[in-house]
Write an enzyme that holds these catalytic residues in place. Structure first.
Site, PDB file in Angstrom:
ATOM      1  N   SER A 145       0.641  -1.274  -0.019  1.00 46.09           N
ATOM      2  CA  SER A 145      -0.331   0.182  -0.228  1.00 46.09           C
ATOM      3  C   SER A 145       1.058   1.621  -0.474  1.00 46.09           C
ATOM      4  O   SER A 145       1.649   1.240   0.481  1.00 46.09           O
ATOM      5  CB  SER A 145      -0.547  -0.138   1.268  1.00 46.09           C
ATOM      6  OG  SER A 145      -1.494   0.829   1.014  1.00 46.09           O
ATOM      7  N   TYR A 159      -1.387  -0.243  10.300  1.00 45.01           N
ATOM      8  CA  TYR A 159      -1.452  -1.111   9.471  1.00 45.01           C
ATOM      9  C   TYR A 159      -0.295  -0.741   7.803  1.00 45.01           C
ATOM     10  O   TYR A 159      -0.318  -1.646   7.285  1.00 45.01           O
ATOM     11  CB  TYR A 159      -3.245  -0.843   8.149  1.00 45.01           C
ATOM     12  CG  TYR A 159      -3.542  -0.606   7.364  1.00 45.01           C
ATOM     13  CD1 TYR A 159      -3.933  -1.483   6.614  1.00 45.01           C
ATOM     14  CD2 TYR A 159      -3.444   0.290   5.498  1.00 45.01           C
ATOM     15  CE1 TYR A 159      -3.868  -1.813   5.109  1.00 45.01           C
ATOM     16  CE2 TYR A 159      -3.194   0.531   4.483  1.00 45.01           C
ATOM     17  CZ  TYR A 159      -3.359  -0.980   4.189  1.00 45.01           C
ATOM     18  OH  TYR A 159      -3.622  -1.046   2.921  1.00 45.01           O
TER      19      TYR A 159
END
Ligand code: NAP
Length: 250
Positions: A145, A159
């Site tokens: 990501s 995350y």
């Protein structure tokens, strides 16, 4: 290019979002597709039916990628039904509820790391075990990501940490298994229109975030799938140990 023997791809978290777009495009490109899901059997089965109605081959397979025995059983089931897995898209991922680290629940942080990091490692380990014994090798695409390098402060730093782990894992594993004909790469999407934002509670801010994206809009799951399918293809035969950002310039 797909050879006369149908290539089999396993897409983890293939029931929705980027995984579902990847499964659809893989089928269009001639792959037999294993669509892994965790809870959303209905979505996975609907996607499999859609692929089959279009003349493709697909299988829905339940597994919690965070559980190693589930992962081993999933690979066995897919190979028994569709044949040897040539490609793995390590896509399943979660964020937990958005907010600053101090307010995050320990069990939620743990679950994000278990799914996003251990899940990717268990699936890659199982894939390498099988692919390394085959002359044709294979390809593993991990979903990282943009958060891995931005850090996602006040949103979900745990995350971001899980995705930074994926970057390191991708670089190391690529070097480890290159001699066995296995390529390992990662795709790092920016902000993409999927359910993940509803679940994290970030969805209301998304349109505001678009203003900070150089191209001026969020990405689509199909735009990420295009990169994944290129990486799976022979066109990417010299590409390994690399992380590809698909983030509209962000
Ligand atoms: P999504 O729409 O929320 O879909 C998540 C998928 O993962 C679903 O198919 C879900 O299965 C599956 N899943 C969740 N936990 C699982 C588990 N324990 N075992 C197996 N499958 C599990 O997510 P997405 O936005 O498409 O994201 C896909 C990947 O891209 C993730 O790794 C995410 O971190 C990454 N990514 C997304 C964005 C974005 O903006 N969307 C940006 C950067 C990176 P069920 O349907 O059964 O729940």
């Amino acid at each position: 290019m797909v050879s006369s023997v149908q290539n089999v791809v396993l897409v983890t978290g293939g029931s929705r979002g980027i995984g579902a777009a990847t499964a659809r495009l893989a089928s269009e490109r001639g792959y037999a597709v294993a669509v892994n899901y965790f809870r959303e059997k209905k979505h996975a089965e609907a996607l499999v039916a859609e692929i089959q109605q279009g003349g493709g081959t697909a299988l829905a397979v339940q597994a919690d990628v965070a559980q190693q025995p589930d992962v081993a059983a999933m690979f066995d089931q897919v190979e028994a039904t569709l044949g040897p897995i040539r490609a793995l898209v390590n896509n399943a991922g979660i964020t937990g509820k958005r907010g600053p680290l101090v307010h995050a629940a320990p069990h939620e942080i743990r679950r994000v790391l278990e799914v996003n990091v251990l899940g990717v490692i268990w699936c890659a380990q199982e894939a390498v075990r099988r692919m390394s014994h085959r002359t044709e090798g294979g390809v593993i695409v991990n979903l990282s990501s943009g958060a891995a390098t931005i850090g996602s402060p006040h949103t979900y730093v745990w995350y971001a940490a899980s995705k930074a782990a994926i970057d390191g894992f991708t670089l190391g594993l690529a070097k480890e298994v290159a001699p066995e004909g296995i390529r390992v790469v990662a795709v790092a999407p920016g902000i993409v229109t999927t359910d993940i934002h509803e679940q994290s509670g970030v969805a209301p801010q998304l349109e505001q975030l678009a203003a900070g994206i150089p191209v001026g809009r969020l990405g689509t799951p199909e735009e990420i799938a295009q990169m994944i399918l290129w990486l799976l293809s022979e066109e990417a035969s010299y590409t390994t140990g690399a992380i590809f950002r698909v983030a509209g310039g962000r």
